[in-house]
Design an enzyme around this catalytic site. Structure first.
Site, PDB file in Angstrom:
ATOM      1  N   TYR A  77      -6.421  -6.958 -10.063  1.00 27.07           N
ATOM      2  CA  TYR A  77      -5.573  -8.143 -10.041  1.00 27.07           C
ATOM      3  C   TYR A  77      -6.012  -9.073 -11.170  1.00 27.07           C
ATOM      4  O   TYR A  77      -7.208  -9.219 -11.444  1.00 27.07           O
ATOM      5  CB  TYR A  77      -5.711  -8.881  -8.719  1.00 27.07           C
ATOM      6  CG  TYR A  77      -5.210  -8.121  -7.505  1.00 27.07           C
ATOM      7  CD1 TYR A  77      -3.896  -7.654  -7.425  1.00 27.07           C
ATOM      8  CD2 TYR A  77      -6.040  -7.909  -6.408  1.00 27.07           C
ATOM      9  CE1 TYR A  77      -3.432  -6.993  -6.296  1.00 27.07           C
ATOM     10  CE2 TYR A  77      -5.588  -7.247  -5.273  1.00 27.07           C
ATOM     11  CZ  TYR A  77      -4.268  -6.788  -5.224  1.00 27.07           C
ATOM     12  OH  TYR A  77      -3.820  -6.146  -4.103  1.00 27.07           O
ATOM     13  N   HIS A  94       4.548   3.431  -5.736  1.00 28.62           N
ATOM     14  CA  HIS A  94       3.507   2.414  -5.647  1.00 28.62           C
ATOM     15  C   HIS A  94       3.897   1.376  -4.586  1.00 28.62           C
ATOM     16  O   HIS A  94       5.091   1.120  -4.363  1.00 28.62           O
ATOM     17  CB  HIS A  94       3.361   1.733  -7.018  1.00 28.62           C
ATOM     18  CG  HIS A  94       2.147   0.894  -7.164  1.00 28.62           C
ATOM     19  ND1 HIS A  94       2.113  -0.443  -6.793  1.00 28.62           N
ATOM     20  CD2 HIS A  94       0.913   1.172  -7.651  1.00 28.62           C
ATOM     21  CE1 HIS A  94       0.919  -0.930  -7.045  1.00 28.62           C
ATOM     22  NE2 HIS A  94       0.169   0.021  -7.566  1.00 28.62           N
ATOM     23  N   PHE A  98      -6.774  -3.102  -4.795  1.00 23.21           N
ATOM     24  CA  PHE A  98      -5.848  -3.683  -3.815  1.00 23.21           C
ATOM     25  C   PHE A  98      -6.464  -4.756  -2.912  1.00 23.21           C
ATOM     26  O   PHE A  98      -5.752  -5.435  -2.185  1.00 23.21           O
ATOM     27  CB  PHE A  98      -5.196  -2.600  -2.933  1.00 23.21           C
ATOM     28  CG  PHE A  98      -4.395  -1.606  -3.711  1.00 23.21           C
ATOM     29  CD1 PHE A  98      -3.152  -1.959  -4.213  1.00 23.21           C
ATOM     30  CD2 PHE A  98      -4.882  -0.329  -3.955  1.00 23.21           C
ATOM     31  CE1 PHE A  98      -2.390  -1.039  -4.944  1.00 23.21           C
ATOM     32  CE2 PHE A  98      -4.137   0.592  -4.696  1.00 23.21           C
ATOM     33  CZ  PHE A  98      -2.893   0.239  -5.185  1.00 23.21           C
TER      34      PHE A  98
END
Length: 228
Positions: A63, A188, A74
């Site tokens: 991220y 995804h 994640f």
């Protein structure tokens, strides 16, 4: 880096690609903000020792917004709001596991401790610029990490969850033996693509069925550990 992974990957650190990667990162650090913080780049390796890996979940790069990345694909630490991809991961876990309660936080560390390797193919990123550290050398190192998993002696196999084309191409390029390992492929979990095949893929259910078949009763992942 955790000792088991360092032992498996130490030969990579002497290679020219890794020297170039370090030079690139030093330049980036002098001019930009990098995520995750340096102390967390190898967090995955300390939380999930090599011999413990049962499932590999491949992300792309960390991220890139403030307070999100902490070294597991994640995953985000509280009080960071759940990113869209993680919300969809939780939706699918809830669909696959009747006792799963969607957590309020995004910390996936408890699952990592159970043998889930939450690995990004690129381990760093420049703030607010997705993909900025792609093709700089990380992919070579993380491919070797995956090969270290697949080549462990006396191991019946592991589950790979390859979400999105980049993760699928990574698995294909490595040449994972699908007679020994289970490779689950789907779209995804990003909000842009989750409804094109991620939601409804039953990957968490299928992983547990396969682990039980391969390793025996009790080898399944307790996905509810993050909802307790």
């Amino acid at each position: 880096m955790g000792p088991s992974w360092y032992e498996a990957l130490k030969g990579e650190f002497e290679k020219s690609y890794f020297s170039k990667l370090k030079t690139f990162l030093a330049t980036e650090l002098s001019t930009s903000t990098i995520y995750p913080p340096l102390k967390d780049v190898y967090y995955w390796s300390r939380i999930t020792p090599l011999d413990n890996v049962k499932v590999v979940i491949l992300g792309q790069d960390p991220y890139h917004n403030v307070g999100q990345a902490h070294g597991l694909s994640f995953s985000v630490l509280p009080p960071t709001a759940l990113p869209g991809s993680l919300k969809n991961i939780y939706k699918q876990m809830a669909a696959d596991v009747p006792t799963f309660q969607i957590p309020r936080t995004g910390d996936l560390t408890p699952l990592a401790r159970l043998g889930i390797l939450w690995l990004n193919t690129s381990l760093t990123v420049r703030a607010h610029k997705a993909g900025s550290h792609a093709r700089k050398g990380w992919e070579t190192l993380t491919a070797q990490a995956i090969k270290a998993v697949t080549s462990r002696p006396e191991n019946p196999g592991v589950v790979f969850m390859a979400w999105g084309l980049p993760a699928q191409k990574t698995c294909d390029k490595i040449g994972i033996d699908e007679t020994k390992h289970l490779v689950l492929r789907s779209a995804h979990p990003s909000p842009l693509s989750a409804y094109r095949g991620f939601l409804g893929n039953e990957h968490f259910k299928l992983a547990n069925e396969w682990l039980k078949q391969k390793y025996g009763e009790g080898a399944e992942i307790d996905w509810t550990v993050i909802s307790q």
